[in-house]
Scaffold this active site. Structure first.
Site, PDB file in Angstrom:
ATOM      1  N   ASP A  84       0.812  -1.211   0.000  1.00 15.92           N
ATOM      2  CA  ASP A  84       0.000   0.000   0.000  1.00 15.92           C
ATOM      3  C   ASP A  84       0.855   1.274   0.000  1.00 15.92           C
ATOM      4  OD1 ASP A  84       0.935  -0.310   2.584  1.00 15.92           O
ATOM      5  OD2 ASP A  84      -0.910   0.391   3.534  1.00 15.92           O
ATOM      6  N   GLU A  85       2.168   1.140  -0.079  1.00 16.11           N
ATOM      7  CA  GLU A  85       3.066   2.283  -0.167  1.00 16.11           C
ATOM      8  C   GLU A  85       3.695   2.313  -1.552  1.00 16.11           C
ATOM      9  OE1 GLU A  85       5.718   2.793   3.190  1.00 16.11           O
ATOM     10  OE2 GLU A  85       4.460   1.438   4.357  1.00 16.11           O
TER      11      GLU A  85
END
Length: 104
Positions: A84-85
């Site tokens: 998610d980064e």
């Protein structure tokens, strides 16, 4: 995937260890194998993994090398943190070969 605790890049299995391009090694255990699930089998001819220093085929960009001040570098993206980064952008000087990272 297994990530290197020293430099954060993806480690690949080599023999009985996970090995990183920085030289760090971690022994493969039954527990570490149980953390992975094979979702699709593909032939090794279909795998393309760049692990060497031959980056002449990578795209280039204008970037100032922190070491030699050259103004051109090869670049690539690699997922070094959680999904998610954003990816980490790696740059390698086209003149001296120095490699550095940029984060978004």
């Amino acid at each position: 995937m297994e990530f290197c605790p020293k430099c954060g890049t993806v480690m690949f299995p080599k023999g009985e260890c996970f090995e990183c391009q920085c030289g760090y090694q971690k022994k493969i255990t039954k527990k570490s194998l149980s953390d992975y699930e094979v979702s699709e089998k593909i032939s090794t001819r279909e795998n393309v993994i760049v692990t060497g220093d031959d980056v002449k085929t990578l795209p280039t960009t204008r970037a100032v090398c922190p070491k030699c001040k050259n103004k051109e570098a090869f670049w690539w993206l690699q997922q070094t943190r959680r999904a998610d980064e954003s990816e980490t952008r790696f740059l390698r000087c086209s003149q001296c070969g120095y490699t550095w990272r940029e984060y978004d």
